[in-house]
Design a protein around this motif. Structure first.
Motif, PDB file in Angstrom:
ATOM      1  N   HIS A   1       5.340  28.231 -17.681  1.00  0.00           N
ATOM      2  CA  HIS A   1       4.420  27.533 -16.784  1.00  0.00           C
ATOM      3  C   HIS A   1       3.174  28.424 -16.695  1.00  0.00           C
ATOM      4  O   HIS A   1       3.295  29.657 -16.696  1.00  0.00           O
ATOM      5  CB  HIS A   1       5.073  27.385 -15.398  1.00  0.00           C
ATOM      6  CG  HIS A   1       4.230  26.627 -14.420  1.00  0.00           C
ATOM      7  ND1 HIS A   1       3.200  27.195 -13.739  1.00  0.00           N
ATOM      8  CD2 HIS A   1       4.267  25.325 -14.022  1.00  0.00           C
ATOM      9  CE1 HIS A   1       2.632  26.292 -12.963  1.00  0.00           C
ATOM     10  NE2 HIS A   1       3.275  25.141 -13.119  1.00  0.00           N
TER      11      HIS A   1
ATOM     12  N   ALA B   1       8.206  16.922 -13.985  1.00  0.00           N
ATOM     13  CA  ALA B   1       9.207  17.941 -14.284  1.00  0.00           C
ATOM     14  C   ALA B   1       9.629  17.793 -15.739  1.00  0.00           C
ATOM     15  O   ALA B   1      10.298  16.839 -16.109  1.00  0.00           O
ATOM     16  CB  ALA B   1      10.400  17.788 -13.364  1.00  0.00           C
TER      17      ALA B   1
ATOM     18  N   THR C   1       0.839  14.748  -9.066  1.00  0.00           N
ATOM     19  CA  THR C   1       1.855  15.782  -9.016  1.00  0.00           C
ATOM     20  C   THR C   1       2.408  15.974 -10.421  1.00  0.00           C
ATOM     21  O   THR C   1       2.756  15.002 -11.098  1.00  0.00           O
ATOM     22  CB  THR C   1       2.985  15.353  -8.075  1.00  0.00           C
ATOM     23  OG1 THR C   1       2.391  14.987  -6.835  1.00  0.00           O
ATOM     24  CG2 THR C   1       3.960  16.487  -7.853  1.00  0.00           C
TER      25      THR C   1
ATOM     26  N   CYS D   1       7.173  25.761  -9.442  1.00  0.00           N
ATOM     27  CA  CYS D   1       6.445  25.666 -10.710  1.00  0.00           C
ATOM     28  C   CYS D   1       7.414  25.589 -11.873  1.00  0.00           C
ATOM     29  O   CYS D   1       7.227  24.830 -12.815  1.00  0.00           O
ATOM     30  CB  CYS D   1       5.554  26.875 -10.905  1.00  0.00           C
ATOM     31  SG  CYS D   1       4.231  26.985  -9.713  1.00  0.00           S
ATOM     32  N   GLU D   2       8.418  26.429 -11.808  1.00  0.00           N
ATOM     33  CA  GLU D   2       9.307  26.533 -12.942  1.00  0.00           C
ATOM     34  C   GLU D   2      10.648  27.033 -12.444  1.00  0.00           C
ATOM     35  O   GLU D   2      10.733  27.831 -11.521  1.00  0.00           O
ATOM     36  CB  GLU D   2       8.712  27.544 -13.945  1.00  0.00           C
ATOM     37  CG  GLU D   2       9.558  27.785 -15.174  1.00  0.00           C
ATOM     38  CD  GLU D   2       8.833  28.617 -16.228  1.00  0.00           C
ATOM     39  OE1 GLU D   2       7.712  29.065 -15.959  1.00  0.00           O
ATOM     40  OE2 GLU D   2       9.399  28.811 -17.317  1.00  0.00           O
TER      41      GLU D   2
ATOM     42  N   CYS E   1      -1.474  19.383  -8.652  1.00  0.00           N
ATOM     43  CA  CYS E   1      -0.715  20.586  -8.941  1.00  0.00           C
ATOM     44  C   CYS E   1      -1.095  21.699  -7.959  1.00  0.00           C
ATOM     45  O   CYS E   1      -2.271  21.883  -7.673  1.00  0.00           O
ATOM     46  CB  CYS E   1      -1.023  21.023 -10.377  1.00  0.00           C
ATOM     47  SG  CYS E   1      -0.343  22.635 -10.794  1.00  0.00           S
TER      48      CYS E   1
ATOM     49  N   ARG F   1       5.417  25.352  -3.557  1.00  0.00           N
ATOM     50  CA  ARG F   1       5.858  24.320  -4.489  1.00  0.00           C
ATOM     51  C   ARG F   1       6.488  24.978  -5.718  1.00  0.00           C
ATOM     52  O   ARG F   1       6.043  26.042  -6.152  1.00  0.00           O
ATOM     53  CB  ARG F   1       4.693  23.435  -4.928  1.00  0.00           C
ATOM     54  CG  ARG F   1       4.338  22.363  -3.913  1.00  0.00           C
ATOM     55  CD  ARG F   1       3.043  22.702  -3.225  1.00  0.00           C
ATOM     56  NE  ARG F   1       2.644  21.718  -2.236  1.00  0.00           N
ATOM     57  CZ  ARG F   1       2.594  21.953  -0.927  1.00  0.00           C
ATOM     58  NH1 ARG F   1       2.955  23.133  -0.442  1.00  0.00           N
ATOM     59  NH2 ARG F   1       2.171  21.022  -0.094  1.00  0.00           N
TER      60      ARG F   1
ATOM     61  N   ASN G   1       7.243  22.385 -14.221  1.00  0.00           N
ATOM     62  CA  ASN G   1       6.443  21.340 -13.593  1.00  0.00           C
ATOM     63  C   ASN G   1       4.988  21.503 -13.998  1.00  0.00           C
ATOM     64  O   ASN G   1       4.246  22.270 -13.400  1.00  0.00           O
ATOM     65  CB  ASN G   1       6.546  21.425 -12.072  1.00  0.00           C
ATOM     66  CG  ASN G   1       7.933  21.068 -11.572  1.00  0.00           C
ATOM     67  OD1 ASN G   1       8.633  20.261 -12.194  1.00  0.00           O
ATOM     68  ND2 ASN G   1       8.334  21.658 -10.467  1.00  0.00           N
ATOM     69  N   CYS G   2       4.581  20.767 -15.050  1.00  0.00           N
ATOM     70  CA  CYS G   2       3.210  20.928 -15.520  1.00  0.00           C
ATOM     71  C   CYS G   2       2.813  19.691 -16.307  1.00  0.00           C
ATOM     72  O   CYS G   2       3.642  19.035 -16.932  1.00  0.00           O
ATOM     73  CB  CYS G   2       3.100  22.179 -16.405  1.00  0.00           C
ATOM     74  SG  CYS G   2       1.410  22.562 -16.871  1.00  0.00           S
TER      75      CYS G   2
END
Lengths: 294, 671, 319
Positions: free
Chosen positions: B596, B653, B650, B582-583, B632, B580, B663-664
């Motif tokens: 991230h 973004a 989830t 993350c950044e 996550c 997936r 994405n956090c």
């Protein structure tokens, strides 16, 4: 053009290097010498034997070795030395043709199903298992008893049954190769299936198949002479080592020279093939136990 | 003769007899001393003889190797003159080894507890009924989770990092006075490596042990060693304090080696160290490094230089240590060309909601059990790659980065989503169904050239494959073009008839690069293309790739686990965890806060060849086998986890501007 | 673990079923049927043939007969021989017992010897014990069994007179009566199998002795023999299980030549005799028995390997 000449040149080089490596190993040198000697003998023996192999002479029956009959005479008074010299011709002819046939058809099917994979492959492997689980001699004898013992029966029979284990070997080798990145690379470039098999797969599977072929050859010779010994191989009066040993066994207690000649001839050929196969495996780098110190 | 040091190797030469009957030297006249409480790093490229030297300190030589000359002492004991029983008492007891690949160095049929207890039985005074307790203690000491349960596990049930810790525990069982470490962190993920090194540092200082740390990784050496010894072609070429050697190396080889390492603090590409070390047994008249050296002159090739002390305290095997400053510190091709920023850039490749699953349904298993599908290996990847840019994909093993490349190449079909080339309709999933032009446009370079070049094909045949397939070249045209390609990757036409086995690792990878560029591709996918290579060679390949890109306007997707490498070559970077995203963002943005949390962890674990920089370890190094079903992907290891929202939702973004996306759940200001 | 077990057993059953199909189909496809084969030699007239076919039920459709034959085989009823009277299970029963006896004797001599020699040659690789044993093994493996049997008879029975060269005991005699006649065949068989297993064990030992974990054990200070027994051999001998199984299967099914040379009343000779007599029903039954043994022995070996190898075992138990 340039690339094709390059191919032939390099593959030529490779054959030479492998042969050199083979001959530089003691086992390879001894093995090759034995094999070449036997093949040459089989080719020229009809012209050099001192006596007619089927000439019977009742006065000579079971006489011992002397200056004229170097290995004595058999129970029908035939010259054992002449018969020994010629006793490998049939065996070499049959196994010499059947071995490549077995490797080719077994290799072809093995590679094909190794590539196809999936359910079809599973089914084929069960059939191969089933065939392997039957004793070899039973499979062969049933066919031989039904169709006769001529060369035209023996060659396809041996080739068929000895090709079955090759399927397994070829399939496993194929699985090993197709997992490697150069095959993935060819796939990703979009080469056709045929081209991938021909260029990427075959050259790498061939080594394994060659060693396998050499081993099969010696096993096939064992099988052929066993069949002769049991009376299901070559038909008399054609000289054959297995048959000669079988015939002479009955008189072994008082005429042991009858078995000595064919025993030495047959054993030396099979040992020669085995030594060559061993050395070939090492020369091609297939034997895992053989590593350089560094 | 002076009294020997704690570990004292004197004038050691080791060699073997080649098949031709000649004696080939692997180590030549090597002397090395280590005192109690001192840790010495032993550096060199593969084949430099560093592992042979470490094993020799134990009085152990690989099959075929033998001592030609010299002495080895450990605490005054002559290791070459010991009986079997005596040497067994020292090995694994006072002098312990931590091997390179613990996965293969632990006996597969024995439980972890049994293997550690065996070391106790051999090298401690403990009674058999105290073993279990002590084993748990040792496993705890090396910071393994749940040691009581681990005792009954087999080696293959542990992750690489855990196996390495078990090997350390086993070494500690004998209460060693000295540790020999043979590339103990090679092959481990960055975070795991950083954790293991911290553990080793702590142990060494707690127990006042002597340590010999063998590695090709100068970052690791910088972290644990006081003194550094550099080896080249079986000889010591430089030794001195870690600070001196790593900050201002006074030997051209060490200088080149350091300059070839990509660093986070550098924007430019590292300097390549051209050429290759001599093979063992090769005849050398002068300095072994002369033909690769930028400051070599006629004195260097006339006679071998001696190892002599210089004013700053190091020992150097070089005639001209004063001239080192003339060598370049940074790459000349430093200025990497940015993709045209004018106007709206064209998209080269668009990945739209890409998901990939590896699960293979077993016919029988599916009949007998009703298992639910595991979470997809890769999920929800939306990335647009701009023409002419290099996108770096980073992450630890299992992050799905190679899977994405294979999917773009058509080797794995995606579960959902699509991949499309510039303004075209999506590519068909399977490579077999793609039109020839698409196939040509995308080319893939693999990690290990040993595996990606057919060992039976000559270089000419390898290069001919794409040239025939895509351009129907033959005859002289084919040959001409092959030579052009070879020259492009800085190899001559005399390479055409060689087989891969006759090439060095770097040369093989160049051929692989040439093969990819033979297709005149628009997009080149690079899958860890430098991780199987020595650092000096890695720099050369990176420079080559960068050069080709500038010439051909190619777009790269560059996958690597090494953050410094990715930084050196990429314009934009995507950080992946468990398949997936993350950044993602421009290099400068991603390598600067806000981070991230996972990027933060990764960057913190990077080791630089600088003794003054310490890694920042913020998360543990647990290896996860599959991604969580929801929430996550990083929830289980995240040091900044804010609550159940991380497990259920989830992450959003968050647009940071300039195409930088994190994405956090944590607000950007707190990252 | 259980899944794996079920899977392996199911595959075994599939293989045996396929074998029975191949055997049955093979006999059907070959020219003529059991009766023409059997009576052909005597130039039988149509009446005799018809009678024979009636006795053997050959007039019914093949599929029906296959069902009956296979069904019978599962319950241990193998039908009757081609003369229509003798129960096959009685003929085969004694022979199977004798073959098992021969195989068992050859195994208890050959397998331990092979393992011992394999380990010795592997540990002393390329040194005298290895060179001698490996050379002898090549001879034992390559010289045809009938040759070595003939030579042994010549030496031990004819020249030295130590052991009987031929078996005269009847097929139905109890096992104890086969001694000492059984000794020479046992020696020949164990020589051949010993050579095969030894070579395999040798290369496996060499591979393991060069592994990283054996090097690590040495560098941990483990004494040599302790290292050999606790680190090297458990790993080196794992692959031997399957080779031993193959050899056992071969012993139980394929030792026709030895049985003929020594006149030993086992399955192999029955096979040859039935083929010579064109007694197809008996041949079919022997084939099925031998194939089933092959499958079972291999299955057992696979399961044993799974139990002995922690890697295979833990995959299915933990998680």
């Amino acid at each position: 053009m340039a690339a094709t000449t390059a191919t032939s040149m390099v593959s030529g080089n490779r054959v030479v290097t492998v042969l050199k490596d083979l001959a530089s190993r003691p086992s390879g040198a001894i093995g090759l010498t034995l094999v070449i000697f036997h093949v040459a003998l089989a080719l020229v023996s009809p012209y050099i034997v001192p006596f007619d192999y089927k000439l019977q002479n009742s006065s000579l029956m079971l006489t011992g070795p002397d200056a004229v009959h170097w290995l004595g005479a058999d129970h029908l008074g035939r010259d054992v030395f002449s018969r020994t010299l010629m006793g490998g011709r049939e065996a070499l002819l049959v196994t010499g043709v059947a071995t490549p046939l077995a490797v080719i058809w077994g290799g072809f099917i093995g590679i094909l199903f190794g590539l196809v994979g999936g359910r079809l492959d599973e089914v084929l492997m069960r059939v191969v298992d089933a065939f392997l689980s039957l004793p070899w001699i039973l499979k062969m004898l049933v066919l031989i008893v039904t169709f006769g013992t001529g060369v035209e029966v023996l060659i396809p029979t041996l080739a068929f049954f000895y090709g079955i284990p090759v399927i397994r070997i070829a399939r496993a080798a194929t699985h090993d190769v197709i997992a490697r990145d150069f095959v993935w690379a060819a796939k990703a470039r979009g080469h056709s299936r045929i081209s991938i098999i021909w260029r990427e797969l075959l050259p790498n599977v061939l080594d394994t198949l060659m060693v396998e072929g050499a081993m099969r050859w010696s096993w096939m010779l064992l099988a052929f002479s066993s069949l002769s010994f049991l009376g299901f191989g070559v038909s008399p009066p054609t000289p054959d080592w297995g048959l000669m040993i079988s015939d002479a066994r009955g008189f072994m207690s008082f005429a042991p020279w009858g078995v000595i000649g064919p025993v030495i001839a047959l054993s030396s050929l099979i040992i020669g093939i085995n030594l060559t196969a061993d050395a070939l495996a090492k020369a091609l780098g297939i034997d895992r136990a053989q590593k350089a110190p560094m | 003769m002076t009294t020997p040091s704690f570990i004292d190797v004197r004038n050691l030469s080791i060699g073997y007899t080649s098949r031709a009957g000649e004696t080939v030297k692997v180590l030549r006249d090597v002397s090395l001393t280590i005192n109690r409480g001192e840790s010495v790093g032993l550096v060199g490229e593969s084949g430099s003889g560093k592992s042979t030297l470490a094993l020799a300190a134990l009085g152990y030589f690989k099959r075929g190797l033998r001592v030609l000359d010299g002495q080895i002492h450990f605490d005054g004991i002559d290791m070459l003159d010991l009986g079997r029983d005596d040497i067994q008492k020292i090995r694994g007891g006072r002098l312990a080894l931590i091997p390179q690949n613990s996965g293969q160095s632990l006996t597969p049929t024995l439980r972890i507890g049994q293997q550690v207890a065996e070391a106790l039985r051999l090298h401690s005074e403990l009674e058999a009924d105290e073993f279990d307790h002590r084993v748990v203690e040792l496993l705890t000491q090396v910071r393994l989770p749940d040691p009581a349960a681990l005792i009954s596990r087999y080696p293959h049930e542990l992750s690489g990092g855990q196996q390495q810790r078990v090997a350390i525990a086993m070494a500690l069982a004998g209460q060693p006075d000295a540790l020999l470490l043979d590339e103990p962190t090679t092959g481990l993920d960055v975070t795991t490596q950083a954790h293991i090194l911290e553990l080793l540092r702590d142990l060494a200082s707690d127990r006042n042990m002597a340590m010999l740390y063998v590695s090709h990784d100068l970052g690791a050496i910088a972290r644990v060693c006081d003194r550094v010894v550099v080896m080249y072609a079986g000889e010591i070429v430089l030794q001195g304090s870690a600070r001196q050697v790593l900050k201002s190396p006074r030997h051209p080889y060490a200088h080149g080696l350091l300059a070839s390492i990509p660093r986070l603090s550098q924007q430019s590409l590292p300097v390549a160290l051209d050429g290759r070390p001599p093979m063992p047994g090769e005849m050398i008249n002068g300095c072994a490094f002369a033909d690769r050296c930028g400051i070599a002159d006629s004195t260097c090739t006339a006679s071998p230089p001696p190892l002599v002390p210089i004013d700053t305290g190091e020992h150097v095997r070089c005639f001209h240590p004063g001239k080192i400053s003339q060598l370049p510190r940074a790459s000349k091709t430093a200025a990497r060309k940015k993709p045209s920023a004018s106007g709206k850039p064209d998209a080269a490749l668009v990945m739209d909601d890409l998901s990939i699953t590896y699960a293979k349904p077993d016919f029988l298993a599916s009949l007998l059990t009703s298992r639910k599908d595991p979470p997809a290996t890769v999920e929800g990847i939306n990335i647009t790659i701009v023409k002419g840019e290099t996108l770096g994909l980073v992450g630890e093993s299992g992050s799905g980065k190679s899977t994405i490349l294979k999917s773009i190449a058509g080797l794995i079909s995606p579960k959902t989503g699509s991949i499309a080339l510039e303004g075209q309709s999506p590519l068909t999933a399977k490579v077999e169904d793609r039109p020839a032009v698409n196939l040509r446009q995308i080319q893939l370079i693999f990690q290990n050239p040993d595996d990606s070049l057919n060992p039976r094909h000559t270089v000419a045949q390898i290069l001919a494959q794409p040239l025939r397939l895509y351009f129907r070249l033959s005859g002289d045209d084919l040959r001409q073009r092959s030579i052009e390609l070879l020259e492009k990757v800085r190899l001559g036409s005399h390479y055409l008839e060689r087989l891969p086995s006759q090439l060095s690792g770097g040369e093989k990878q160049r051929i692989a690069v040439a093969r990819a560029f033979a297709a005149e591709p628009e997009i080149v996918l690079c899958d860890e293309v430098t991780s199987a290579l020595d650092v000096s060679v890695q720099a050369a390949v990176l420079n080559l790739l960068n050069e080709l890109k500038t010439q051909q306007q190619t777009t790269y997707i560059f996958v690597s686990h090494d953050l410094a490498v990715v930084k050196a070559i990429s314009d934009r970077i995507a950080v992946l965890y468990q398949g997936r995203l993350c950044e993602i963002g421009p290099v400068d943005a991603v390598y600067k806060p806000p981070f991230h949390p996972y990027t933060d962890v990764l960057l913190g674990a990077v080791l630089e060849p600088d003794p003054e920089k310490a890694p920042k370890l913020s998360a543990d190094d647990v290896v996860e086998l599959s991604p969580p079903a929801q929430g996550c992907p990083f929830q289980r290891r995240c040091p900044k986890k804010i609550g159940t929202i991380c497990e259920t939702d989830t992450p959003p973004a968050q647009q940071m501007g300039g195409g930088h996306v994190i994405n956090c759940h944590i607000p950007a200001d707190d990252l | 673990m259980l899944m794996m077990l079920i899977r392996r057993i199911m595959l075994g059953i599939v293989t045996v079923s396929l074998v029975s199909l191949i055997i049955f189909a093979g006999v059907e496809i070959l020219p003529g049927d059991a009766c023409t084969q059997y009576l052909g030699e005597y130039q039988a007239d149509d009446e005799l043939l018809a009678q024979c076919r009636k006795d053997l039920d050959l007039n019914r459709p093949a599929l029906e007969r296959f069902q009956e034959w296979a069904g019978g085989a599962v319950t241990g009823d193998l039908g009757t021989a081609v003369d229509g009277k003798t129960k096959i299970s009685t003929i085969v029963g004694d022979r199977l017992k004798n073959s098992l006896l021969l195989a068992f004797c050859a195994m208890i001599v050959g397998v331990p010897l092979a393992l011992l020699l394999g380990v010795i040659t592997g540990l002393w690789r390329d040194r005298k014990p290895d060179l001698i044993a490996s050379t002898l093994a090549i001879f034992a493996m390559t010289i045809p069994e009938f040759v070595s049997a003939t030579l042994l008879i010549l030496i031990f029975s004819i020249w030295l007179g130590w052991l009987p060269g031929i078996v005269l005991t009847s097929a139905s005699a109890p096992a104890s009566e086969f001694f000492p006649e059984i000794l020479l065949p046992v020696i020949v068989l164990s020589l051949v199998m010993c050579a095969h297993i030894m070579r395999m064990v040798r290369s496996s030992v060499i591979e393991v002795m060069e592994s990283d974990y054996v090097q690590m054990a040495t560098l941990k200070g483990v004494p040599y023999w302790r290292m050999v027994f606790s680190h090297a051999l458990p790993n080196a001998l794992l692959p031997a299980i399957n080779v031993v199984a193959l050899t056992i299967a071969w012993l139980l099914g394929g030792v026709v030549v030895i049985e003929v040379v020594f006149n030993y009343p086992g399955l192999g000779r029955l096979m040859i005799d039935s083929i010579s007599d064109r007694d197809l029903p008996v041949v079919q039954s022997i084939a099925l028995i031998v194939a089933s043994i092959y499958v079972c022995v291999n299955l057992a070996a696979d399961l044993l390997t799974m139990l002995a190898n922690p890697k295979l075992r833990t995959i299915y138990t933990r998680k």
